[in-house]
Design an enzyme around this catalytic site. Structure first.
Site, short mmCIF file in Angstrom:
data_model
loop_
_atom_site.label_atom_id
_atom_site.label_comp_id
_atom_site.label_asym_id
_atom_site.label_seq_id
_atom_site.Cartn_x
_atom_site.Cartn_y
_atom_site.Cartn_z
N ASP A 129 -31.42 13.00 -11.52
CA ASP A 129 -29.96 12.91 -11.41
C ASP A 129 -29.47 11.47 -11.50
O ASP A 129 -30.02 10.59 -10.85
CB ASP A 129 -29.51 13.47 -10.04
CG ASP A 129 -29.66 14.98 -9.98
OD1 ASP A 129 -29.49 15.64 -11.02
OD2 ASP A 129 -29.94 15.49 -8.88
N SER A 151 -28.62 21.78 -5.88
CA SER A 151 -28.51 22.23 -4.49
C SER A 151 -27.87 23.62 -4.42
O SER A 151 -27.02 23.98 -5.24
CB SER A 151 -27.68 21.23 -3.69
OG SER A 151 -26.43 21.03 -4.29
N HIS A 169 -16.06 22.09 -7.02
CA HIS A 169 -15.31 21.43 -5.95
C HIS A 169 -14.20 22.30 -5.41
O HIS A 169 -13.65 22.02 -4.35
CB HIS A 169 -14.72 20.11 -6.45
CG HIS A 169 -15.77 19.20 -7.03
ND1 HIS A 169 -16.15 19.26 -8.35
CD2 HIS A 169 -16.55 18.26 -6.47
CE1 HIS A 169 -17.10 18.37 -8.57
NE2 HIS A 169 -17.36 17.75 -7.45
N GLU A 226 -20.58 4.47 -12.46
CA GLU A 226 -20.04 3.60 -11.42
C GLU A 226 -20.50 2.17 -11.54
O GLU A 226 -19.83 1.27 -11.08
CB GLU A 226 -20.59 4.10 -10.09
CG GLU A 226 -19.64 4.77 -9.24
CD GLU A 226 -20.35 5.31 -8.02
OE1 GLU A 226 -20.50 6.53 -7.98
OE2 GLU A 226 -20.75 4.52 -7.15
N TRP A 280 -25.91 3.53 -4.72
CA TRP A 280 -25.50 4.09 -3.43
C TRP A 280 -26.27 3.50 -2.26
O TRP A 280 -26.36 4.08 -1.19
CB TRP A 280 -25.60 5.63 -3.49
CG TRP A 280 -24.54 6.21 -4.38
CD1 TRP A 280 -23.47 5.54 -4.92
CD2 TRP A 280 -24.42 7.56 -4.84
NE1 TRP A 280 -22.70 6.40 -5.68
CE2 TRP A 280 -23.25 7.63 -5.66
CE3 TRP A 280 -25.17 8.73 -4.64
CZ2 TRP A 280 -22.84 8.82 -6.27
CZ3 TRP A 280 -24.74 9.91 -5.26
CH2 TRP A 280 -23.60 9.94 -6.05
N ARG A 293 -13.59 10.58 5.20
CA ARG A 293 -14.97 10.65 4.73
C ARG A 293 -15.64 9.28 4.68
O ARG A 293 -15.04 8.32 4.23
CB ARG A 293 -15.04 11.26 3.32
CG ARG A 293 -14.54 12.67 3.24
CD ARG A 293 -15.45 13.62 4.03
NE ARG A 293 -15.07 14.99 3.75
CZ ARG A 293 -15.69 15.75 2.84
NH1 ARG A 293 -16.71 15.27 2.16
NH2 ARG A 293 -15.28 16.98 2.64
N GLU A 336 -14.34 6.55 14.93
CA GLU A 336 -13.31 7.14 15.79
C GLU A 336 -12.13 7.66 14.98
O GLU A 336 -11.55 8.70 15.30
CB GLU A 336 -12.81 6.11 16.81
CG GLU A 336 -13.82 5.72 17.88
CD GLU A 336 -14.75 4.60 17.45
OE1 GLU A 336 -14.83 4.30 16.23
OE2 GLU A 336 -15.43 4.03 18.31
N1 GLN Z 1 -29.01 17.66 -7.68
C1 GLN Z 1 -27.90 17.27 -6.90
C2 GLN Z 1 -27.24 18.50 -6.30
O1 GLN Z 1 -27.21 19.50 -6.91
C3 GLN Z 1 -26.90 16.50 -7.71
C4 GLN Z 1 -25.78 15.98 -6.86
C5 GLN Z 1 -24.77 15.11 -7.59
O2 GLN Z 1 -24.62 15.19 -8.78
N2 GLN Z 1 -24.05 14.28 -6.90
O3 GLN Z 1 -26.72 18.47 -5.22
#
Ligand code: GLN
Ligand code: ZN
Length: 765
Positions: free
Chosen positions: A600, A434, A695, A606, A562, A516, A17
């Site tokens: 990846d 991606s 970004h 982390e 994750w 987020r 919410e």
């Molecule tokens: N292969 C993924 C992408 O291009 C890598 C994403 C990432 O590094 N978090 O979206």
């Protein structure tokens, strides 16, 4: 009487919410009054939930519209000068300006909260920083709780942690110098809270979980001596790691109680129990605030009883840390398999566990017999459930040898073979995986999930996207292609859904930053891959072009980091199981003729433990897991990996040890600061430092990218260098992507020409 309490409740709301409200406010659909009303409703609802769970002491001040550190910045009046706060109350506009930036001012930086996936807003300090109470929000929230009949324990980020987690924006300035003028403002806050009737204040000082320099430790003594005699009682609260190395110091501090995390560091109990000061509370974090498993109540009760025999009335019981890192309520999960559901506890259930334990201690075991038995049964069922055990995978783990994490030949040999096979130019260009996730893609995926379109229609829709991505890459003139990842909405969930050993929730959201959230899948059992997960898509993409298309996988460490991970075996074992599943996928891709495979590992860093002493052990198994996933291929199959963060100079040797033939990494935001590390440590394989920041909507000019590449050439042999963006492009639009990549390809061409000229010059000289 052992008292039960909570350190913090998730604020995002059981159905997110807060997210919806915030985003509606930012869009301008609701005004600030409506936002405040909604936020107050949420707080009220959460307080009631906690009261119903049976807790004695309920927190206030743990709510935040964006972030708890930003709340402190507002409360303490520490808005950076560039926001021109003046002497007024820091209201919503400024609060969100600091969090999200404005047209003229960039947002404050955001970074990870210890080893969690939560991100806080980093305070900015310089010699001109001054503190004053600049927001009355906290006091209003306390009054709200009081009006509900709740006399809350108020949560504050402690003065040391607040300073420690900030950054200096002026060279040569030491933020610790601000402590002396910070403390009186804390005292003022405590006095104001006391005047509202607050008895206890929880001072969160998780910095104690880190390796601390001596000046910070003496500052701790100094700070709490200065707060001694405050009008409220103080509970100095630590979590996320053992603080037993500071036990003597903490026992001596003039505070009214300590909280320690017994889930991360169960062994620290004894050292604290030993001659624990009379008149000081010891709060034990016995219910895991960082994971979603139902507790072993019998075992917890044994530990608590032992503590009680020493502490008596001084014992408090709580979750290990704030429940911010857990989903809200398991009861909302209606689709989760009932067997698995019975093994889990979300925030509400965890508070019930705390309260059951309190009852057990205060009224005797018989009072909670049924609940104890149910908890033991659930643990046992989980241990024995066939869905958590896969003999085939367990046996394969047993059979793993050194050879399985070794490529056939060393990199120098592989590099030649790969060059012969792919014939790539110098400075080959590629992307990270991606491509834009357009609304058509998301609609198609959603329709497929809901069963509105069938298999065939979905396949067609995705193939169309792949075709589009391939033809765009042809036009742009890239050297190594990707299929674009249209079929994936999340790089962990996509694989988790196809692996046995994983379960998924509908509402298991955890706040990541601001509005987020992430919904980590639950890794509950042995990992097993029933069939190939990506081959069809990649093979289709490869059939559309003569350029090599990269197979695209998520690595074992990232899958682990994750997810909510099983706690009944070491994480290293789970990582190896994931590694084997990915290894099989790699083999299938290779068999299907895919010559370049990217695994990846964005979450690799982390996983680093908070204390440096534990780094080596982690790096050892994490590197091993990656190697197992990637080493089962022929020499002329090229393994790539990708990581997206810029601070990894301190773990460069481990990253080299992973042995990927090519690594692509983030560097453009720091203008290749990362490359400093390469001066000292010669990275042995090929590397693609990101040349532009995906970004940001800003598209850099060709010249800028060229400049970054030239910089890279100074520390990395151009023969080792790849050219690529920072990260995946899924959040961008196609027009942006095309322009940016065209410029990137052009920068690579220009640099190739330069290198050729300089080579010809050397040869002729
Ligand atoms: N292969 C993924 C992408 O291009 C890598 C994403 C990432 O590094 N978090 O979206
Ligand atoms: Zn990335």
């Amino acid at each position: 009487m052992a008292l039960t309490h909570n350190l913090g409740f998730p604020r995002i709301g059981e159905r997110r919410e807060l997210k919806q409200t915030l985003e509606a406010f930012w869009r301008g659909d609701i005004d600030d009054k409506q936002l405040q009303i909604k936020a107050a409703e949420l707080r009220r609802h959460h307080w009631i939930l906690q009261r119903e769970a049976g807790l004695d002491l309920i927190p206030a001040g743990d709510f935040a519209l964006y972030d708890q550190m930003l709340n402190m910045t507002a409360l303490l009046g520490a808005a950076p000068a560039r926001f021109n706060a003046g002497n007024d109350e820091i209201g919503l506009d400024l609060y969100f300006a600091m969090a999200r930036g404005t047209a003229s001012q960039p947002a404050m930086e955001m970074t990870k909260w210890f080893d969690t996936n939560y991100h806080y807003i980093v305070p900015e300090f310089d010699a001109h920083t001054r503190f004053r109470i600049a927001s009355s929000q906290l006091f209003r929230e306390v009054a709200e709780a009081m009006a509900l009949g709740i006399s809350p324990k108020v949560v504050l980020v402690g003065p040391l942690t607040y300073l420690y987690l900030g950054k200096e924006t002026e060279p040569g300035f030491n933020r610790l110098d601000l402590l002396t003028q910070l403390l009186p403002v804390y005292r003022e806050i405590l006095a104001r809270l006391a005047s509202l009737g607050v008895e206890w204040v929880q001072m969160d000082e998780p910095l104690l979980a880190l390796d601390l320099e001596d000046d910070w430790l003496s500052a701790l003594d100094h700070a709490y001596a200065a707060l001694d005699g405050a009008e409220t009682k103080l509970l100095l609260t630590t979590y996320f790691e053992a603080v037993d190395n500071h036990a003597a110091r903490l026992k001596k501090l003039p505070v009214d109680g300590l909280h320690i995390d017994l889930c991360r560091a169960p062994d620290q109990l004894d050292i604290f129990l030993e001659s624990y000061p009379i008149g000081k509370i010891l709060s034990l974090g016995i219910i895991d605030g960082r994971n979603i498993w139902r507790a072993d109540l019998a075992q917890a009760l044994t530990t608590l009883s032992r503590a009680q025999s020493t502490l008596g009335e001084r014992l408090w019981i709580a979750p290990s840390c704030s429940l911010l890192h857990c989903p809200v309520d398991l009861e909302l999960e209606t689709r989760l398999d009932s067997e698995i559901k019975n093994w889990l506890a979300f925030s509400v259930q965890k508070l019930q566990e705390v309260s059951i334990l309190g009852q057990g201690l205060n009224q005797g075991q018989d009072a909670i017999r049924e609940k104890l038995d149910a908890s033991t049964r659930a643990r046992q069922e989980r241990r024995e459930s066939p869905r958590n055990h896969n003999p085939v995978m367990q046996e394969r783990l047993q059979r793993l040898t050194q050879n399985d994490s070794q490529r056939t030949s060393p990199f120098a040999v592989r590099q030649v073979l790969q060059q012969q096979r792919f014939q790539l130019p110098d400075l080959p260009t590629t992307t990270i995986g991606s491509f834009p996730q357009t609304s058509e893609i998301r609609q198609a995926r959603a329709a497929f999930r809901k069963g509105e379109i069938g298999n065939l229609q979905y396949l067609e829709a995705m193939r169309k996207e792949i075709q589009l991505a391939i033809s765009k890459q042809e036009e742009i003139g890239l050297d190594v292609f990707v299929h674009g990842e249209a079929e994936r909405n999340d790089m962990v969930e996509y694989f988790g859904e196809q692996l046995c050993g994983y379960a998924f929730t509908e509402n298991g959201w955890v706040q990541s930053y601001g509005s987020r959230c992430v919904k980590p899948p639950i890794l509950h059992g042995d990992i097993y891959r029933p069939e190939s997960m990506t081959v069809d898509w990649i093979q289709y993409a490869q059939s559309q072009t003569t350029k090599p298309v990269k197979g695209m996988l998520t690595g074992p460490v990232t899958m682990l980091m994750w997810s909510f991970v099983r706690d009944d075996q070491p994480r290293s074992t789970t990582a190896l199981q994931l590694a084997l599943a990915i290894r099989d996928e790699v083999a299938d891709l290779e068999r299907a003729g895919i010559g370049i495979i990217q695994i990846d590992e964005p979450a690799f860093r982390e996983g680093l433990p908070l204390k440096k002493a534990a780094w080596n052990e982690y790096l050892k198994w994490a590197v091993e897991a990656f190697r197992v996933s990637s080493s089962g291929v022929k020499d002329d199959t090229q393994i790539h990996t990708h990581m997206c963060y810029s601070e990894f100079n301190d773990i460069l040797p481990a990253i080299a040890d992973m042995g990927a033939d090519v690594i692509t990494i983030e560097t453009s935001r720091s203008r290749m600061e990362l490359l400093d590390g390469f001066g000292e440590f010669k990275y042995p394989n090929e590397i693609g430092p990101g040349v532009y920041d995906i970004h940001s909507p800003r598209i850099p000019e060709t010249g800028e990218m060229l400049e970054l590449l030239e910089k890279a050439c100074k520390v990395i042999n151009p023969k080792q260098l790849w050219v690529n963006p920072d990260c995946g492009l899924k959040t961008r639009s196609w027009p942006e992507v095309v322009t940016a990549l065209e410029r990137m390809v052009e920068a690579a061409r220009q640099l190739r020409a330069q290198i050729n000229i300089s080579q010809t010059e050397t040869i002729s000289a």
